[in-house]
Design a protein around this motif. Structure first.
Motif, PDB file in Angstrom:
ATOM      1  N   GLN A 221       5.759  -6.584  -9.905  1.00 43.98           N
ATOM      2  CA  GLN A 221       6.557  -5.365  -9.767  1.00 43.98           C
ATOM      3  C   GLN A 221       8.053  -5.633  -9.765  1.00 43.98           C
TER       4      GLN A 221
ATOM      5  N   TRP B 263      -2.819  -8.490  -7.446  1.00 40.78           N
ATOM      6  CA  TRP B 263      -3.347  -7.779  -8.605  1.00 40.78           C
ATOM      7  C   TRP B 263      -3.170  -8.432  -9.980  1.00 40.78           C
TER       8      TRP B 263
ATOM      9  N   ASN C  79      -4.271  -8.490  -1.510  1.00 39.29           N
ATOM     10  CA  ASN C  79      -3.620  -7.223  -1.220  1.00 39.29           C
ATOM     11  C   ASN C  79      -4.514  -6.077  -1.706  1.00 39.29           C
ATOM     12  N   GLU C  80      -4.976  -5.261  -0.780  1.00 37.86           N
ATOM     13  CA  GLU C  80      -5.649  -3.998  -1.081  1.00 37.86           C
ATOM     14  C   GLU C  80      -6.827  -4.136  -2.051  1.00 37.86           C
TER      15      GLU C  80
ATOM     16  N   ASN D  34      -1.804  -1.547   5.262  1.00 38.02           N
ATOM     17  CA  ASN D  34      -0.849  -0.817   4.409  1.00 38.02           C
ATOM     18  C   ASN D  34      -1.106   0.668   4.609  1.00 38.02           C
TER      19      ASN D  34
ATOM     20  N   TYR E 156       0.320   4.695   3.968  1.00 36.36           N
ATOM     21  CA  TYR E 156       1.242   5.609   3.292  1.00 36.36           C
ATOM     22  C   TYR E 156       1.038   7.046   3.704  1.00 36.36           C
TER      23      TYR E 156
ATOM     24  N   TRP F  84       2.060  12.210  -2.015  1.00 37.93           N
ATOM     25  CA  TRP F  84       1.424  11.908  -0.730  1.00 37.93           C
ATOM     26  C   TRP F  84       2.046  12.723   0.402  1.00 37.93           C
TER      27      TRP F  84
ATOM     28  N   TRP G 254       7.673  -1.165   2.625  1.00 37.07           N
ATOM     29  CA  TRP G 254       7.544  -1.145   1.161  1.00 37.07           C
ATOM     30  C   TRP G 254       8.543  -0.138   0.615  1.00 37.07           C
TER      31      TRP G 254
ATOM     32  N   GLU H 248       6.187   0.694 -10.229  1.00 38.31           N
ATOM     33  CA  GLU H 248       5.076   1.277  -9.474  1.00 38.31           C
ATOM     34  C   GLU H 248       3.852   1.325 -10.377  1.00 38.31           C
ATOM     35  N   TRP H 249       3.425   0.127 -10.850  1.00 36.55           N
ATOM     36  CA  TRP H 249       2.219  -0.033 -11.651  1.00 36.55           C
ATOM     37  C   TRP H 249       2.145   0.949 -12.815  1.00 36.55           C
TER      38      TRP H 249
ATOM     39  N   PHE I  18      10.525   3.324  -4.522  1.00 34.89           N
ATOM     40  CA  PHE I  18      10.144   3.078  -3.127  1.00 34.89           C
ATOM     41  C   PHE I  18      11.182   2.239  -2.378  1.00 34.89           C
TER      42      PHE I  18
HETATM   43  O1  LIG Z   1       2.027   2.583  -4.045  1.00 42.85           O
HETATM   44  C1  LIG Z   1       2.972   1.864  -3.317  1.00 42.85           C
HETATM   45  C2  LIG Z   1       2.432   0.466  -3.066  1.00 42.85           C
HETATM   46  N1  LIG Z   1       1.109   0.544  -2.483  1.00 42.85           N
HETATM   47  N2  LIG Z   1       0.502  -0.698  -2.188  1.00 42.85           N
HETATM   48  C3  LIG Z   1       0.543  -1.692  -3.256  1.00 42.85           C
HETATM   49  C4  LIG Z   1       1.917  -1.775  -3.910  1.00 42.85           C
HETATM   50  O2  LIG Z   1       1.862  -2.689  -4.995  1.00 42.85           O
HETATM   51  C5  LIG Z   1       2.356  -0.394  -4.341  1.00 42.85           C
HETATM   52  O3  LIG Z   1       3.592  -0.439  -5.014  1.00 42.85           O
END
Ligand SMILES: OC[C@H]1NNC[C@@H](O)[C@@H]1O
Ligand SMILES: [Ca+2]
Length: 447
Positions: free
Chosen positions: A20, A123, A166-167, A292, A294, A324, A399, A406-407, A415
């Motif tokens: 990112q 990721w 992560n996630e 994490n 949000y 969100w 964050w 943002e992917w 952010f």
């Molecule tokens: O959507 C915001 C963030 N959420 N968690 C993973 C991060 O890579 C994202 O940018």
């Protein structure tokens, strides 16, 4: 004005991720990641043309960015390693130039009294491994453990807080079920397999860490607390399914060595019978849980949604540009939920923040972001409330440090507490950065 003092050793930092912010995805012998492939594929990438080729050019600007972190008073910095920089083919040959970047980053952070928190997987799996099945291949647990060993051997001691994944929920739901994220698969038979192998890989990396590691390693999960829309049995069941699918699917095996029963109900014939020995591997003891947070979800039975569980729009609330709901109470609730369901492991907020509209260029060197300032004040106070109620929260990684990719949503979702002009790469601290510096200096939330 109420002041909530935080514990003396509470760790205040920011979080980012390699793909990112770094740019230069193929520099110095790096191997391409699935995000390099995905972001360049207009059939897959929603924000067409927004690739990670340059991003925030952090690969070249790292020293200046760390100096800015220091100027803002950050005590810690959570970053991720791009697997393909270190192991271009994913396994085997180590690319010393790639590993060298992360060693320089860690040493620069330490020279600025900033504690590094290192995420192994945020990721960006090497395409060489995706071409061998990626997370669908049970060998991925060994690939990941070997990758971890390279980093542990070189950096453990300078890095004292490691994160395996992560996630995993986002990796699986986005990458294998809905296809919105790399590698862009849409297959409900693949999703549980990828999910399970991610957790096996988590366990294998933790086990590898225990061979030589002298510090701490944990798992980072995204948690979105689900609030049943009503007491009706249908809404209560929908809430249980949604909570199991997003919030329990990873913590349950990692901590309790089992899956929530709702997952077999949800996936039906697509839910395999897992070998019992897998759970022993997954359930390796960890030193902390990274949360994490949000937003929350108000959940009702709704068969127009997957899981027959859909959101009840909270039209009365403020929403971010990612859609969100701003709901600080959900952070207090979810921290207490983790304590109640997963015991007294130390907790870190490893991500929390918000995208609101910011201009593409920072006129006159200022970016006024009142909605983000308000979001951060309230969420930091919400952590204080959870701590007062007994949650053992040790730190907060906001964050994000920089506006970034943002992917699949590209660069439009900002952010950062530091604004990035993607034309000039100029960094400009926003008012939210000034607020955060005050929070760190006073070690307190002020509302
Ligand atoms: O959507 C915001 C963030 N959420 N968690 C993973 C991060 O890579 C994202 O940018
Ligand atoms: Ca593929």
């Amino acid at each position: 004005m109420t002041q909530t003092p935080f514990p003396d050793d509470f760790l205040w930092g920011c979080a980012t991720a390699a793909y990112q912010i770094e740019g230069s995805p193929l520099a110095d012998g790096a191997g391409a990641s699935i995000w390099q492939r995905f972001s360049h594929d207009p059939r897959l990438m929603a924000a067409k043309g927004d690739t990670g080729d340059v991003a925030c050019d952090h690969y070249n600007r790292m020293a200046d960015d760390v100096a800015l972190m220091k100027e803002l008073g950050l005590q810690a910095y959570r970053f991720s390693v791009a697997w393909g920089r270190v192991l271009p083919e994913g396994t085997g040959r180590v690319n010393q130039a790639g590993l060298g970047f992360y060693e320089r980053l860690v040493d620069t952070l330490l020279a600025n009294d900033i504690e590094p928190l290192c995420t192994l997987y945020h990721w960006d799996m090497p395409v060489a491994l995706d071409d061998r099945g990626g997370w669908l291949n049970r060998d991925s647990a060994d690939w990941f453990a070997d990758y971890g060993r390279v980093l542990f051997d070189r950096l453990d001691g300078r890095v004292k807080k490691w994160v395996t994944l992560n996630e995993p929920w986002v990796v699986t739901d986005g990458g294998y079920l809905h296809g919105a994220l790399a590698p862009g698969h849409r297959n409900m038979f693949e999703a549980p397999i990828a999910s399970h192998n991610l957790m096996r890989a988590h366990g294998a990396a933790v086990k590898a860490y225990r061979e030589t590691g002298k510090h701490e390693i944990g798992l980072v999960v995204n948690l979105e607390p689900k609030y049943a829309a009503s007491d009706s049995p249908e809404d209560q069941a929908a809430q249980r399914r949604a909570e199991a699918y997003m919030n329990r699917q990873y913590l349950e095996p990692a901590i309790h060595g089992r899956y929530p029963p709702e997952l077999k109900e949800i996936f039906g014939e697509a839910w395999p019978d897992w070998p019992a020995e897998d759970f022993a591997l997954i359930q390796q003891p960890i030193d902390f849980i990274g949360v994490n947070y949000y937003t929350r979800n108000v959940t009702r039975a709704d068969d127009s949604w997957p899981l027959n569980a859909g959101p009840v729009p909270q039209t009365q609330a403020t929403h971010t540009t990612t859609g969100w709901e701003v709901f600080p109470q959900g952070l207090t609730d979810v921290l207490l939920w983790v304590k109640e369901n997963y015991g007294d492991l130390p907790l870190y907020i490893t991500e929390n923040g918000a995208a609101f509209y910011d201009p593409p260029n920072a006129e006159g060197g200022r970016v006024d972001d009142p909605l983000r300032v308000d979001y951060l004040r309230k969420h930091i106070a919400a952590i204080g409330s959870a701590i007062e109620q007994g949650a053992d929260v040790r730190g907060y990684m906001l964050w994000s440090f920089l506006d970034n990719l943002e992917w699949s949503l590209g660069y439009s979702k900002r952010f950062g507490i530091v604004h990035v002009n993607f034309e000039t790469q100029a960094r400009t601290p926003k008012n939210s950065a000034r607020l955060y510096s005050q929070v760190i200096a006073t070690n307190a939330a002020t509302l």
